[in-house]
Design an enzyme around this catalytic site. Structure first.
Site, PDB file in Angstrom:
ATOM      1  N   TYR A   1      41.428  53.956 -71.610  1.00 27.23           N
ATOM      2  CA  TYR A   1      41.056  52.641 -72.127  1.00 27.23           C
ATOM      3  C   TYR A   1      40.095  52.784 -73.301  1.00 27.23           C
ATOM      4  CZ  TYR A   1      40.340  47.571 -71.644  1.00 27.23           C
ATOM      5  OH  TYR A   1      40.328  46.219 -71.845  1.00 27.23           O
TER       6      TYR A   1
ATOM      7  N   TYR B   1      45.458  45.101 -78.794  1.00 25.11           N
ATOM      8  CA  TYR B   1      44.605  44.968 -77.613  1.00 25.11           C
ATOM      9  C   TYR B   1      45.269  44.077 -76.577  1.00 25.11           C
ATOM     10  CZ  TYR B   1      40.453  44.580 -74.744  1.00 25.11           C
ATOM     11  OH  TYR B   1      39.576  44.648 -73.705  1.00 25.11           O
TER      12      TYR B   1
END
Length: 406
Positions: A290, A340
């Site tokens: 991440y 994103y």
């Protein structure tokens, strides 16, 4: 003895919309498109899907809307509040829902106009909202955006271990090279260490502008079903070896309340996820880490044992995480360059990698034919990967993890 749920469930379909900063569409329309694409990818019709899960942070569309528009009649659905680390956690919930018989095939989606409508950073509607809850303890001290809230952990890391901004910049450099071979990436231009260091400071000393992820509009979807059912569908099944959803460190609400603050939630998840999967970090061929910020990648590699604590800077700048390296990371460009999606696109990428279907610029990628010549505008398929791992970041206090195999 292997865990009874190991390899019992599979990811069978993935799909996404365009990554943009001006979708001009509702999150409902984008969610429907992403779920439809994932069903098409798997060879499923709306009658074959009877479970829906979604997550949101103030911007999404409910499962009932998606079900109505696509003609899905769920036996089970749930829309939960959450951001990073939700993808892996909801994959686990989907497995549980199927295991207890509530449904047999679950579509998990995230839809967000993360640039044109509800932004996550320290500007816009979110920043102007009245103070309530835990924000009463943070915003008066200037902790408004996620970066401001996360920065303490890595500032301490830099002080203790000497990790440099140049090493952090290499995460962006590598991910931008990967994105250059990804036709759907929002940012395809490779950048240099100097580009990162010369971009403006956002929060000193941990992040320049190019150390931060993109804000984009998009929707994404992953479909989970049983291994038995997966074997009859269109795509090669990708087996879920283990999943661990939202484990925490002590004081997860205030992760800087107990030393060492460089120890993140993944430290506590790592032993469990590797035990469930029956493998170790050394067995993983691809990682999806991440990358909300370049430093979150460094902290997670250390937490999950891919390198020793304090050596994350060397790990990310050594070539290991690049295509052609020993263990490539975020081969789509990740949040820093592709777009994103609160973690879902890195799981989608690893599924495609394990299938041998990375959608790059190789003429035969749809049939799994790749050149393995890595470079701008070229191939990004890893050669014959067996095991992939995703590390989901919530905050320094908590996270999730997922291990897949082909």
């Amino acid at each position: 003895m292997p865990h009874p749920l190991r390899d019992r469930y599979c990811i069978v379909g993935v799909g996404e919309t365009e990554y943009s900063q001006h979708s001009g569409r509702s999150t409902r329309a984008m969610a429907v498109e992403a779920v439809k694409k994932a069903m098409d990818d798997a060879g499923l019709t709306p009658k074959d899907v009877d479970g829906l899960l979604s997550y949101h942070m103030g911007d999404s569309t409910p499962s009932t809307a998606v079900a109505s528009d696509l003609g899905i009649r769920p036996n089970f659905f749930m829309d939960v509040s959450g951001g990073g680390s939700s993808t892996e956690a909801l994959i686990g919930l989907a497995m549980g829902a199927i295991e207890v018989g509530m449904c047999h095939t679950v579509a998990i989606y995230r839809s967000m106009n993360g640039y044109s409508q509800v932004r996550i950073g320290g500007t816009g509607v979110r920043a102007a909202a009245p103070l309530s809850g835990s924000a009463l303890l943070t915003r008066p001290y200037g902790l408004i955006s996620p970066l401001q809230q996360f920065a303490f952990a890595f500032t301490r890391h830099m002080m203790e271990y000497g990790t440099t901004n140049e090493q952090l910049a290499m995460v962006k450099v590598v991910h931008s090279r990967h994105a250059s071979a990804n036709p759907k990436a929002f940012k395809k231009n490779p950048v240099s260490v100097e580009d990162v260091l010369n971009s403006r400071w956002i929060v000193k000393p941990v992040a320049h502008l190019l150390d931060c992820c993109l804000e984009t509009d998009n929707a994404t979807c992953i479909i989970v079903t049983s291994a038995e059912r997966a074997r009859t569908l269109r795509q090669r099944p990708i087996y879920i070896m283990a999943v661990q959803g939202r484990g925490t460190r002590p004081f997860p609400d205030n992760p800087w309340a107990e030393a060492p603050i460089t120890r993140i939630g993944g430290t506590y998840i790592a032993p469990r996820i590797f035990e469930l999967a029956g493998v170790g970090p050394e067995d993983v061929d691809i990682t999806g880490c991440y990358d909300a910020f370049t430093f979150t990648v460094v902290l997670q590699f250390e937490a999950y044992g891919f390198c020793k604590v304090g050596e994350g800077g060397h790990y990310v700048s050594s070539g290991i995480i690049a295509l052609g390296g020993k263990r490539p990371n975020n081969t789509s460009g990740g949040h820093l360059c592709e777009g994103y999606t609160h973690g879902m696109n890195m799981v989608i990428e690893n599924v495609r990698q394990l299938r041998g279907q990375a959608d790059d610029y190789c003429p035969g990628w749809r049939e799994g034919r790749h050149t393995y010549h890595y470079g701008p505008g070229g191939c990004r398929q890893v050669k014959d990967p067996e095991i992939a791992m995703n590390m989901g970041w919530g905050t320094p206090g908590y996270g999730s993890a997922l291990i897949l195999r082909r």
